[in-house]
Design an enzyme around this catalytic site. Structure first.
Site, PDB file in Angstrom:
ATOM      1  N   GLY A  45      -0.824   7.659   0.897  1.00  0.00           N
ATOM      2  CA  GLY A  45      -1.332   7.872   2.476  1.00  0.00           C
ATOM      3  C   GLY A  45      -0.019   7.415   3.223  1.00  0.00           C
ATOM      4  O   GLY A  45       1.075   7.897   2.975  1.00  0.00           O
TER       5      GLY A  45
ATOM      6  N   GLY B 262       1.553   4.401   3.617  1.00  0.00           N
ATOM      7  CA  GLY B 262       2.480   3.839   2.870  1.00  0.00           C
ATOM      8  C   GLY B 262       3.508   4.388   2.241  1.00  0.00           C
ATOM      9  O   GLY B 262       4.752   4.272   2.261  1.00  0.00           O
TER      10      GLY B 262
ATOM     11  N   SER C 209      -6.093  -0.624  13.326  1.00  0.00           N
ATOM     12  CA  SER C 209      -6.884   0.684  13.291  1.00  0.00           C
ATOM     13  C   SER C 209      -7.635   0.678  14.810  1.00  0.00           C
ATOM     14  O   SER C 209      -8.175  -0.450  15.114  1.00  0.00           O
ATOM     15  CB  SER C 209      -7.618   0.796  12.253  1.00  0.00           C
ATOM     16  OG  SER C 209      -8.517   1.864  12.466  1.00  0.00           O
TER      17      SER C 209
ATOM     18  N   GLY D 114       1.020  -1.245   0.066  1.00  0.00           N
ATOM     19  CA  GLY D 114      -0.071   0.050  -0.003  1.00  0.00           C
ATOM     20  C   GLY D 114       0.850   1.322   0.078  1.00  0.00           C
ATOM     21  O   GLY D 114       0.593   2.366   0.508  1.00  0.00           O
ATOM     22  N   ALA D 115       1.825   1.118  -0.847  1.00  0.00           N
ATOM     23  CA  ALA D 115       2.875   2.444  -0.743  1.00  0.00           C
ATOM     24  C   ALA D 115       2.799   3.316  -1.850  1.00  0.00           C
ATOM     25  O   ALA D 115       3.269   4.328  -2.071  1.00  0.00           O
ATOM     26  CB  ALA D 115       4.511   1.677  -1.153  1.00  0.00           C
TER      27      ALA D 115
ATOM     28  N   TYR E  29     -14.728  -3.598   7.648  1.00  0.00           N
ATOM     29  CA  TYR E  29     -13.692  -3.109   7.784  1.00  0.00           C
ATOM     30  C   TYR E  29     -13.225  -3.342   9.327  1.00  0.00           C
ATOM     31  O   TYR E  29     -12.141  -3.562   9.509  1.00  0.00           O
ATOM     32  CB  TYR E  29     -13.739  -1.627   7.441  1.00  0.00           C
ATOM     33  CG  TYR E  29     -12.487  -0.777   7.818  1.00  0.00           C
ATOM     34  CD1 TYR E  29     -11.422  -1.040   6.769  1.00  0.00           C
ATOM     35  CD2 TYR E  29     -12.070  -0.006   9.003  1.00  0.00           C
ATOM     36  CE1 TYR E  29     -10.236  -0.504   7.160  1.00  0.00           C
ATOM     37  CE2 TYR E  29     -11.079   0.768   9.035  1.00  0.00           C
ATOM     38  CZ  TYR E  29     -10.016   0.466   8.365  1.00  0.00           C
ATOM     39  OH  TYR E  29      -8.699   1.208   8.361  1.00  0.00           O
TER      40      TYR E  29
HETATM   41  N1  LIG Z   1      -6.763   6.836   7.241  1.00  0.00           N
HETATM   42  C1  LIG Z   1      -6.854   6.598   8.628  1.00  0.00           C
HETATM   43  O1  LIG Z   1      -7.492   7.328   9.276  1.00  0.00           O
HETATM   44  C2  LIG Z   1      -6.396   5.151   8.867  1.00  0.00           C
HETATM   45  C3  LIG Z   1      -6.591   4.859  10.437  1.00  0.00           C
HETATM   46  C4  LIG Z   1      -6.296   3.729  10.844  1.00  0.00           C
HETATM   47  C5  LIG Z   1      -5.835   2.744  10.263  1.00  0.00           C
HETATM   48  N2  LIG Z   1      -5.504   2.909   8.765  1.00  0.00           N
HETATM   49  C6  LIG Z   1      -4.886   1.763   8.042  1.00  0.00           C
HETATM   50  O2  LIG Z   1      -4.042   2.319   7.394  1.00  0.00           O
HETATM   51  C7  LIG Z   1      -3.566   1.717   6.230  1.00  0.00           C
HETATM   52  C8  LIG Z   1      -3.163   2.832   5.053  1.00  0.00           C
HETATM   53  O3  LIG Z   1      -4.397   3.499   4.796  1.00  0.00           O
HETATM   54  P1  LIG Z   1      -4.383   4.945   4.192  1.00  0.00           P
HETATM   55  O4  LIG Z   1      -4.906   5.698   5.336  1.00  0.00           O
HETATM   56  O5  LIG Z   1      -3.085   5.501   3.988  1.00  0.00           O
HETATM   57  O6  LIG Z   1      -5.044   4.976   3.032  1.00  0.00           O
HETATM   58  P2  LIG Z   1      -4.877   5.224   1.590  1.00  0.00           P
HETATM   59  O7  LIG Z   1      -4.176   6.630   1.418  1.00  0.00           O
HETATM   60  O8  LIG Z   1      -5.900   4.735   0.705  1.00  0.00           O
HETATM   61  O9  LIG Z   1      -3.661   3.952   1.348  1.00  0.00           O
HETATM   62  C9  LIG Z   1      -4.059   2.842   1.168  1.00  0.00           C
HETATM   63  C10 LIG Z   1      -3.121   1.980   0.125  1.00  0.00           C
HETATM   64  O10 LIG Z   1      -3.249   0.734   0.173  1.00  0.00           O
HETATM   65  C11 LIG Z   1      -3.560   0.100  -1.102  1.00  0.00           C
HETATM   66  N3  LIG Z   1      -4.380  -1.020  -1.070  1.00  0.00           N
HETATM   67  C12 LIG Z   1      -5.732  -0.984  -0.596  1.00  0.00           C
HETATM   68  N4  LIG Z   1      -6.215  -1.959  -0.996  1.00  0.00           N
HETATM   69  C13 LIG Z   1      -5.063  -2.799  -1.551  1.00  0.00           C
HETATM   70  C14 LIG Z   1      -5.118  -4.103  -2.230  1.00  0.00           C
HETATM   71  N5  LIG Z   1      -6.236  -4.959  -2.226  1.00  0.00           N
HETATM   72  N6  LIG Z   1      -4.187  -4.497  -2.632  1.00  0.00           N
HETATM   73  C15 LIG Z   1      -2.942  -3.631  -2.815  1.00  0.00           C
HETATM   74  N7  LIG Z   1      -2.918  -2.469  -2.360  1.00  0.00           N
HETATM   75  C16 LIG Z   1      -4.173  -1.994  -1.703  1.00  0.00           C
HETATM   76  C17 LIG Z   1      -3.980   1.457  -1.782  1.00  0.00           C
HETATM   77  O11 LIG Z   1      -3.757   1.382  -2.997  1.00  0.00           O
HETATM   78  P3  LIG Z   1      -4.886   1.757  -4.241  1.00  0.00           P
HETATM   79  O12 LIG Z   1      -4.377   3.322  -4.769  1.00  0.00           O
HETATM   80  O13 LIG Z   1      -4.345   0.828  -5.357  1.00  0.00           O
HETATM   81  O14 LIG Z   1      -6.245   1.692  -3.747  1.00  0.00           O
HETATM   82  C18 LIG Z   1      -2.908   2.581  -1.188  1.00  0.00           C
HETATM   83  O15 LIG Z   1      -1.653   2.300  -1.560  1.00  0.00           O
HETATM   84  C19 LIG Z   1      -4.773   0.766   5.907  1.00  0.00           C
HETATM   85  O16 LIG Z   1      -4.488  -0.320   6.373  1.00  0.00           O
HETATM   86  C20 LIG Z   1      -5.802   1.476   6.753  1.00  0.00           C
HETATM   87  O17 LIG Z   1      -6.657   0.545   7.072  1.00  0.00           O
HETATM   88  C21 LIG Z   1      -6.040   4.251   8.176  1.00  0.00           C
END
Ligand SMILES: NC(=O)c1ccc[n+]([C@@H]2O[C@H](COP(=O)([O-])OP(=O)(O)OC[C@H]3O[C@@H](n4cnc5c(N)ncnc54)[C@H](OP(=O)(O)O)[C@@H]3O)[C@@H](O)[C@H]2O)c1
Length: 282
Positions: free
Chosen positions: A13, A15, A138, A9-10, A163
């Site tokens: 966000g 990653g 999370s 997920g790099a 989720y």
């Molecule tokens: N945002 C928050 O407030 C928050 C809070 C707690 C935990 N988290 C966790 O933090 C992690 C990163 O989230 P983020 O907030 O940085 O969101 P984000 O900006 O949407 O980034 C998510 C990343 O994961 C990739 N991804 C999602 N599903 C995938 C799959 N099936 N295969 C490969 N890559 C995939 C996305 O790629 P695409 O561009 O292809 O979708 C993107 O690179 C997640 O696990 C999320 O549950 C987030």
């Protein structure tokens, strides 16, 4: 010493922020995501940020077990050992969908893909003595509801529960892996990054994303991706070398929900994950 790190997920966000921060330390990075163009852009940004860093992108959808197996084979062909695997990729889906293997896609991508990838990379991680697995959970895991099982079916699909269950699975997996692994070979910890201003929920359309961001902004909860990634990066540092089986928030130990530390729940998830991925453990 240069650390070889795999970050899922790099492309966006947390990653992406983690990748840039580790590049600043001169890391040797393998970035994973679904979007080739975005991934290559982040890899180029990492190399620009620090010409001493190495960064390349490998495309894989974590919800596809065929993709995950091909990804693990590609990583193993490229690197002898892996110092750190960061299981970060994650998404929430407003509508029901299934992985190529017919498993609900939130659970398949957020948890099962990482369960499988970690097992396939354990031999390379063990060569790092210790290799480290960092899994992003999370606070949302507290909303998990297992009364209808870990994995949702199409009827009555609830995106929040799907989720939350997948995030509970991330935390339980991190803990179970630590309990089942010699910490001199591989350590495993989970992170609560806080509520981060990222593209999370953007996959469901602009309106859904704005609703998500506004709800947290009004409560003044949003932090930057860099601040959220701080604890992830901390777990790759020398200071955190001996930590295993922990759940960290802001670099400090945090208490997950009672379900997350229930040994029966741990065993149940472990067996289900073995079953759904075909992983065999000795
Ligand atoms: N945002 C928050 O407030 C928050 C809070 C707690 C935990 N988290 C966790 O933090 C992690 C990163 O989230 P983020 O907030 O940085 O969101 P984000 O900006 O949407 O980034 C998510 C990343 O994961 C990739 N991804 C999602 N599903 C995938 C799959 N099936 N295969 C490969 N890559 C995939 C996305 O790629 P695409 O561009 O292809 O979708 C993107 O690179 C997640 O696990 C999320 O549950 C987030």
């Amino acid at each position: 010493m240069t650390k070889t790190c795999v970050i899922t997920g790099a492309t966006s966000g947390l990653g992406r922020a983690t990748a840039v921060m580790l590049a600043g330390q001169g890391g040797d990075l393998i970035l994973v995501g679904r979007n080739q163009a975005l991934g290559e852009r982040v890899a180029a940004l990492c190399r620009r940020r620090n010409p001493g860093a190495r960064a390349e992108f490998l495309r894989a959808d974590l919800s596809s077990q065929a993709d995950v197996r091909a990804l693990a084979a590609a990583i193993s062909a490229r690197r002898g050992h892996i110092d750190v695997l960061i299981n970060n990729a994650g998404a929430r889906y407003d509508t029901y969908g299934e992985s190529p293997e017919g498993i609900e896609r939130t659970f398949a991508g957020n948890h099962l893909g990482h369960f499988l990838l970690t097992h396939l990379l354990l031999p390379q991680l063990a060569l790092a003595t210790p290799g480290r697995v960092v899994t992003v959970g999370s606070v949302a895991h507290a909303g998990a509801d297992l009364t209808r099982g870990w994995v949702q079916r199409g009827e009555g699909y609830d995106r929040r529960v799907a989720y939350a269950n997948s995030k509970l699975a991330n935390i339980v997996f991190a803990r179970e892996l630590a309990a089942r692994t010699d910490p001199a070979r591989v350590t495993s910890n989970a992170v609560d990054p806080g509520i981060v201003f990222s593209r999370f929920a953007r996959n469901n359309g602009l309106k859904s994303w704005l609703k998500h961001v506004m709800a947290h902004a009004i409560r003044r909860e949003l932090i930057s991706t860099r601040a959220g990634a701080d604890t992830i990066v901390y777990l790759t540092s020398a200071a955190a070398l001996s930590l295993t089986g922990r759940y960290l928030r802001k670099r400090m130990e945090s208490s997950p929900s009672s379900l997350a530390i229930d040994p029966e729940i741990g065993l149940q998830l472990w067996n289900l994950s073995l079953n759904l991925t075909g992983v065999r453990t000795q």
